[in-house]
Write a protein that holds these residues in place. Structure first.
Motif, PDB file in Angstrom:
ATOM      1  N   LYS A 140       0.858  -1.232  -0.044  1.00 34.09           N
ATOM      2  CA  LYS A 140       0.108  -0.044  -0.076  1.00 34.09           C
ATOM      3  C   LYS A 140       0.810   1.378  -0.133  1.00 34.09           C
ATOM      4  N   GLY A 141       0.677   2.179  -0.937  1.00 30.21           N
ATOM      5  CA  GLY A 141       1.196   3.349  -0.865  1.00 30.21           C
ATOM      6  C   GLY A 141       0.433   4.780  -0.713  1.00 30.21           C
ATOM      7  N   LEU A 142       0.951   5.728  -0.538  1.00 29.48           N
ATOM      8  CA  LEU A 142       0.304   7.015  -0.258  1.00 29.48           C
ATOM      9  C   LEU A 142       1.095   8.043  -1.328  1.00 29.48           C
ATOM     10  N   LEU A 143       0.253   8.600  -2.044  1.00 22.76           N
ATOM     11  CA  LEU A 143       0.717   9.432  -3.268  1.00 22.76           C
ATOM     12  C   LEU A 143       0.983  10.960  -2.427  1.00 22.76           C
ATOM     13  N   GLY A 144       1.941  11.762  -3.099  1.00 16.60           N
ATOM     14  CA  GLY A 144       2.036  13.093  -2.416  1.00 16.60           C
ATOM     15  C   GLY A 144       3.157  13.423  -1.662  1.00 16.60           C
ATOM     16  N   ARG A 145       3.722  12.582  -0.901  1.00 12.78           N
ATOM     17  CA  ARG A 145       4.863  12.803  -0.261  1.00 12.78           C
ATOM     18  C   ARG A 145       6.022  11.595  -0.271  1.00 12.78           C
ATOM     19  N   MET A 162      -0.734  15.612  -6.917  1.00 17.28           N
ATOM     20  CA  MET A 162      -1.108  14.427  -7.222  1.00 17.28           C
ATOM     21  C   MET A 162      -2.576  13.930  -7.636  1.00 17.28           C
ATOM     22  N   GLY A 163      -3.298  15.051  -7.832  1.00 17.72           N
ATOM     23  CA  GLY A 163      -4.690  15.146  -8.217  1.00 17.72           C
ATOM     24  C   GLY A 163      -4.702  14.658  -9.771  1.00 17.72           C
ATOM     25  N   PHE A 164      -3.744  15.054 -10.375  1.00 16.04           N
ATOM     26  CA  PHE A 164      -3.784  14.639 -11.988  1.00 16.04           C
ATOM     27  C   PHE A 164      -3.550  13.039 -12.269  1.00 16.04           C
ATOM     28  N   ILE A 165      -3.385  12.332 -11.277  1.00 14.14           N
ATOM     29  CA  ILE A 165      -2.938  10.936 -11.332  1.00 14.14           C
ATOM     30  C   ILE A 165      -4.432  10.197 -11.497  1.00 14.14           C
ATOM     31  N   LYS A 166      -4.545   9.750 -12.548  1.00 15.69           N
ATOM     32  CA  LYS A 166      -5.785   8.365 -12.606  1.00 15.69           C
ATOM     33  C   LYS A 166      -5.518   7.232 -12.370  1.00 15.69           C
ATOM     34  N   SER A 167      -6.327   6.250 -12.287  1.00 17.27           N
ATOM     35  CA  SER A 167      -6.014   4.867 -12.297  1.00 17.27           C
ATOM     36  C   SER A 167      -5.633   4.169 -13.544  1.00 17.27           C
ATOM     37  N   THR A 258       5.226  11.989  -6.072  1.00 11.34           N
ATOM     38  CA  THR A 258       6.030  11.288  -4.949  1.00 11.34           C
ATOM     39  C   THR A 258       5.135  10.317  -4.404  1.00 11.34           C
ATOM     40  N   ALA A 259       5.664   9.279  -3.562  1.00 11.63           N
ATOM     41  CA  ALA A 259       4.728   8.340  -2.932  1.00 11.63           C
ATOM     42  C   ALA A 259       5.668   7.747  -2.099  1.00 11.63           C
ATOM     43  N   HIS A 260       5.080   7.161  -0.796  1.00  9.30           N
ATOM     44  CA  HIS A 260       5.773   6.273   0.230  1.00  9.30           C
ATOM     45  C   HIS A 260       5.051   5.107   0.578  1.00  9.30           C
ATOM     46  N   CYS A 261       5.523   3.981   1.211  1.00 10.85           N
ATOM     47  CA  CYS A 261       4.774   3.081   1.583  1.00 10.85           C
ATOM     48  C   CYS A 261       4.149   2.965   2.758  1.00 10.85           C
ATOM     49  N   ILE A 262       3.066   2.535   3.008  1.00  6.99           N
ATOM     50  CA  ILE A 262       2.305   2.651   4.273  1.00  6.99           C
ATOM     51  C   ILE A 262       1.872   1.271   4.758  1.00  6.99           C
ATOM     52  N   GLY A 263       2.041   0.343   4.132  1.00  7.83           N
ATOM     53  CA  GLY A 263       1.924  -1.260   4.462  1.00  7.83           C
ATOM     54  C   GLY A 263       2.295  -1.943   3.636  1.00  7.83           C
TER      55      GLY A 263
END
Length: 314
Positions: A140-145, A162-167, A258-263
């Protein structure tokens, strides 16, 4: 047959000696996050030894005492040997007596399926580990940081939009990354990906590295996207925790954010899945014997768990 097995296991959990002799095999447990594999081993060994000591253990050995005059008459007296009493020498079973190891190492922050070998089962665990079987993860990741260690507990070093990123952006990127890794696998064997030889190799079995420790992705896809969070499912070998964290970081960069892992959760190890894993509340001797029997059936049904029959990359 099932009633016979259940009855046998019930007898094993009444007599400590019989239970100790039968404690050989592979078990599948669910490892919680933020707990090390070493601590898991110590916990399992402690619970097993503690339950064994609560069962019917062997009695104290006899102490033979000879009394009387050697010339006239000698009397042989059999007494309880207090030097062998648990209050003197300690419990019959100690935590250090239980041999325990893992066949797939999970990092500190990773949760999920953990195969462990007990007693003589440690040899089986080593065989499974050396075969480099495929594992599946949900990361699981979190975009924006972005953080300095690619994980949620790290220091934030960058913030982006990160609002411009779509699935479909994520799906296209992950498809490209999967193709790149598949190309690496066949390039390592010296064959063209579009050739008949490559097809024949793929039909024969899983192409995986033996000597190389390079992580290889066999499949990667996005299974959930709820901005700013997203979840990817990865099938891979030779992976490790930091590699999966860095993979999320790389995805964020390639999406121009950017993104970082949360799980991180391991959901499958070869033929073992979450349905086979023991939760922490079930880490008892009775459940361990039941799970050991279940794992033994899976291993007997699938010989490739302990036999290396895949096409290998040297």
């Amino acid at each position: 047959m099932q009633k016979t097995i259940t009855k046998t296991l019930s007898v094993l959990t009444e007599d400590a000696t019989s239970a100790w002799k039968a404690l050989n095999g592979i078990i599948c447990i669910y490892k919680p996050a933020d707990v090390s594999c070493h601590r898991i081993c110590n916990t399992i060994a402690y619970k097993i030894s503690n339950e064994l000591n609560q069962m019917k253990c062997r009695p104290c050995s006899d102490y033979i005492q000879i009394e009387g005059d050697p010339i006239k008459h000698l009397t042989v007296i059999r007494k309880e040997n207090l030097a062998d009493h648990p209050l003197v020498v300690g419990p019959r079973y100690d935590q250090k007596d239980v041999r325990c190891t893992w066949s797939n190492y999970l990092g500190f922050n990773t949760s999920g399926i953990l195969l462990m070998g007990l007693q003589n089962g440690t040899k089986m665990a080593a065989l499974i580990r050396s075969n480099k079987l495929m594992r599946s993860y949900r990361v699981k990741g979190l975009l924006g940081r972005a953080t300095d260690n690619f994980y949620k507990d790290g220091k934030v070093v960058e913030r982006t939009t990160m609002g411009f990123i779509k699935s479909h952006h994520i799906d296209h990127l992950l498809s490209s990354m999967q193709s790149s890794h598949q190309r690496k696998m066949f390039n390592a064997t010296g064959v063209d990906l579009q050739s008949q030889t490559a097809y024949e190799l793929a039909v024969k079995g899983q192409v995986r590295p033996v000597c190389s420790e390079t992580p290889i992705l066999y499949g990667i896809k996005c299974v959930d996207y709820k901005p700013p969070e997203f979840t990817i499912e990865v099938q891979c070998v030779n992976e490790y925790e930091m590699y999966l964290k860095a993979l999320i970081h790389e995805i964020g960069i390639k999406l121009h954010s950017t993104a970082h892992c949360i799980g991180i959760q391991c959901i499958r190890h070869s033929y073992f899945n979450l349905d086979n894993a023991l939760l922490q509340k079930h880490w008892t001797l009775q459940h361990i014997f039941d799970n050991m029997e279940e794992c033994r059936k899976i291993i007997n049904e699938h010989e490739n768990l302990t036999k290396n029959n895949a096409i290998v990359i040297q």
